[in-house]
Design a protein around this motif. Structure first.
Motif, PDB file in Angstrom:
ATOM      1  N   SER A  11       0.816  -1.213   0.000  1.00  0.00           N
ATOM      2  CA  SER A  11       0.000   0.000   0.000  1.00  0.00           C
ATOM      3  C   SER A  11       0.850   1.265   0.000  1.00  0.00           C
ATOM      4  CB  SER A  11      -0.918  -0.005   1.229  1.00  0.00           C
ATOM      5  OG  SER A  11      -0.172   0.180   2.432  1.00  0.00           O
ATOM      6  N   TRP A  12       2.136   1.135   0.351  1.00  0.00           N
ATOM      7  CA  TRP A  12       3.009   2.305   0.450  1.00  0.00           C
ATOM      8  C   TRP A  12       4.109   2.357  -0.617  1.00  0.00           C
ATOM      9  CZ3 TRP A  12       3.166   0.823   6.203  1.00  0.00           C
ATOM     10  CH2 TRP A  12       2.236   1.574   6.947  1.00  0.00           C
ATOM     11  N   CYS A  42       9.551  -3.420   9.341  1.00  0.00           N
ATOM     12  CA  CYS A  42       8.107  -3.241   9.270  1.00  0.00           C
ATOM     13  C   CYS A  42       7.484  -3.965  10.444  1.00  0.00           C
ATOM     14  CB  CYS A  42       7.551  -3.791   7.961  1.00  0.00           C
ATOM     15  SG  CYS A  42       5.748  -3.590   7.788  1.00  0.00           S
ATOM     16  N   ALA A  75       6.649   5.480   7.229  1.00  0.00           N
ATOM     17  CA  ALA A  75       5.207   5.431   6.965  1.00  0.00           C
ATOM     18  C   ALA A  75       4.537   4.779   8.164  1.00  0.00           C
ATOM     19  CB  ALA A  75       4.915   4.643   5.691  1.00  0.00           C
ATOM     20  N   ARG A  77       0.457   3.879  10.133  1.00  0.00           N
ATOM     21  CA  ARG A  77      -0.998   3.929  10.248  1.00  0.00           C
ATOM     22  C   ARG A  77      -1.392   3.028  11.421  1.00  0.00           C
ATOM     23  NH1 ARG A  77      -1.748   0.771   4.606  1.00  0.00           N
ATOM     24  NH2 ARG A  77      -1.926  -1.363   5.403  1.00  0.00           N
ATOM     25  N   TRP A 132       0.403   8.492   7.740  1.00  0.00           N
ATOM     26  CA  TRP A 132       1.242   9.115   6.718  1.00  0.00           C
ATOM     27  C   TRP A 132       1.987   8.047   5.933  1.00  0.00           C
ATOM     28  CZ3 TRP A 132       2.675   9.006  11.841  1.00  0.00           C
ATOM     29  CH2 TRP A 132       3.948   8.507  12.157  1.00  0.00           C
ATOM     30  N   GLY A 133       2.371   8.420   4.727  1.00  0.00           N
ATOM     31  CA  GLY A 133       3.147   7.547   3.864  1.00  0.00           C
ATOM     32  C   GLY A 133       4.509   8.132   3.600  1.00  0.00           C
ATOM     33  N   PRO A 134       5.320   7.487   2.769  1.00  0.00           N
ATOM     34  CA  PRO A 134       6.697   7.941   2.557  1.00  0.00           C
ATOM     35  C   PRO A 134       6.808   9.310   1.906  1.00  0.00           C
ATOM     36  CG  PRO A 134       6.106   6.143   1.061  1.00  0.00           C
ATOM     37  CD  PRO A 134       5.023   6.236   2.070  1.00  0.00           C
ATOM     38  N   ASP A 136       4.498  11.875   2.538  1.00  0.00           N
ATOM     39  CA  ASP A 136       3.537  12.765   3.197  1.00  0.00           C
ATOM     40  C   ASP A 136       4.128  13.663   4.272  1.00  0.00           C
ATOM     41  OD1 ASP A 136       1.667  11.539   1.643  1.00  0.00           O
ATOM     42  OD2 ASP A 136       0.919  10.226   3.230  1.00  0.00           O
TER      43      ASP A 136
END
Length: 333
Positions: A11-12, A42, A75, A77, A132-134, A136
C-alpha cells in the motif's frame, strides 16, 4: 486488529522485499524489509491489544523533537509502520549486571524524559493523530501530524482508566480480581500519586533488548553511549516516575524480587541527567501495583493464554498485588 506485512508494504511502496521475520511475539510481528532499495523494518499488528499506530506516532515525535536516537518512521498507520534500519541494534546488548551499562540505560531514560518534559500539559494516552506515507511528511522535520494525546486532568485518572481497560481484558480470562483490588485502592486513596511531577513521554517497556549501546572501539575505560531506543509500543504520557519504576522492576529485580546491585547504578545514571521528584520512594508501591496488573495482561497476550506453564507466575503476581495493596492500606492507616 491484524495486518499482513505484504499488504501493508504494497500500500506504500512500488518496490519492496520481505527479507526475514525478526520477532513474532503477540500482539505484533516485526520484519526486516527493503523498501525502494532501502533497508528497513516493518511492524504489523497481530492481535486485539495491538496499537501500532500509537507506537509509530511516539517514535516519530521522539525522532523529530529530541536528540534521543530512535529510528525514523517512514510510513505509519493504525495497523502497521515502516521505520529506518538501525545498524546499532545489532552491535551490542545492554548487560543489566554491568554497572556502566546500567548507568547508561538510566541516563538514556532520563534523556528521553528531559527532552519531552515541556511537550505535554496533561497526562494521557498517545494515539495516531493521522496516518502518513513515505511522501507525506515535511522534509525539514517540522510538524507533528502523527502524534495526538488523549489526555486527562491528572495521572490518577489516567492510571484508573489504564487499569479499567486491562481489567476488561482480564475479565474475559478469569483474572480480573487483581485489577479490581488495585482500582478499589485508587478509589479509596485518590492522592496516591500526588507530587509525582509533570508528564513526559514514557517509553513504557525499556528492557535491555529495546536499547543499544555504542562502546569505545579503542577499549578505553569510558562508559558506553546510548545508540538507539526502540519498541515504544507501551508508551504513555505520564510522570517520569512511572517509567523509572516500569524499567526498574523487570530489569533490576532478580528472581526473588530483590534489587540487583546495579539498580543503584541505574538510578545514579538517571539522576545525573534529571532529578526524580521528592517522595519517589514513598509512591513506589502505588506505581508497582499499576505495573504488576499490566504484567498479568502481558503474560496472557504474549503466551497466547495463561496456561499451565504460566499459571504459577500469574498466581505469584496476583499474590504480590494482594500483599502490596494490604501494605499500602496499612501505611495509610
Amino acid at each position: 486488529m491484524t495486518q499482513d506485512v505484504h499488504t501493508a508494504l504494497a500500500s506504500w511502496f512500488d518496490r519492496y522485499e520481505v527479507r526475514r521475520q525478526l520477532h513474532d511475539v503477540p500482539p505484533h510481528a516485526v520484519y526486516e524489509v527493503t523498501v525502494d532499495g532501502r533497508r528497513a523494518v516493518c511492524k504489523v499488528a497481530r492481535g486485539e491489544t495491538a496499537d501500532v499506530g500509537a507506537e509509530a506516532a511516539a517514535i516519530d515525535h521522539v525522532d523529530r523533537h529530541t536528540d534521543v536516537p530512535v529510528p525514523s518512521v517512514i510510513a505509519g498507520r493504525d495497523d502497521a509502520f515502516v521505520a529506518t534500519w538501525l545498524d546499532a541494534l545489532a552491535d551490542d546488548d545492554v548487560d543489566r549486571d554491568d554497572p556502566t551499562d546500567a548507568r547508561t540505560l538510566g541516563r538514556g531514560l532520563a534523556r528521553l524524559h528531559a527532552t519531552t518534559a515541556d511537550a505535554f500539559s496533561r497526562p494521557g494516552f498517545p494515539t495516531l493523530g493521522s496516518a502518513w506515507g513515505p511522501d507525506d511528511r515535511p522534509a525539514d522535520g517540522t510538524g507533528d501530524a502523527g502524534l495526538a494525546v488523549d489526555d486527562r486532568a491528572d495521572w490518577h485518572t489516567v492510571a484508573r482508566e489504564f487499569l479499567l481497560e486491562i481489567r476488561s481484558y482480564l475479565a474475559t480470562i478469569g483474572w480480573a480480581d487483581p485489577a479490581d483490588e488495585v482500582i478499589a485502592l485508587l478509589d479509596e486513596y485518590p492522592d496516591l500519586f500526588d507530587g509525582a511531577g509533570t508528564p513526559v513521554l514514557c517509553h513504557g517497556n525499556l528492557h535491555p533488548e529495546h536499547a543499544a549501546l555504542r562502546r569505545d572501539a579503542t577499549g578505553s575505560e569510558s562508559e558506553p553511549e546510548l545508540a538507539a531506543l526502540v519498541d515504544f509500543e507501551h508508551a504513555l504520557v505520564a510522570p517520569a516516575e512511572y517509567d523509572f519504576w516500569r524499567t526498574a522492576i523487570p530489569v533490576f529485580h532478580d528472581v526473588n524480587l530483590d534489587w540487583r546491585a546495579t539498580f543503584t547504578d541505574f538510578r545514579e545514571g538517571y539522576e545525573s541527567v534529571r532529578s526524580l521528584p521528592l517522595g519517589v520512594d514513598r509512591r513506589r508501591e502505588a506505581w508497582w501495583l499499576v505495573i504488576f496488573v499490566s504484567f498479568l495482561l502481558a503474560l496472557d497476550v504474549q503466551n497466547e493464554g495463561i496456561g499451565p506453564d504460566e499459571r504459577e507466575r500469574a498466581e505469584g503476581t496476583a499474590d504480590l498485588i494482594a500483599d502490596r495493596v494490604a501494605t499500602v492500606r496499612g501505611r495509610r492507616g
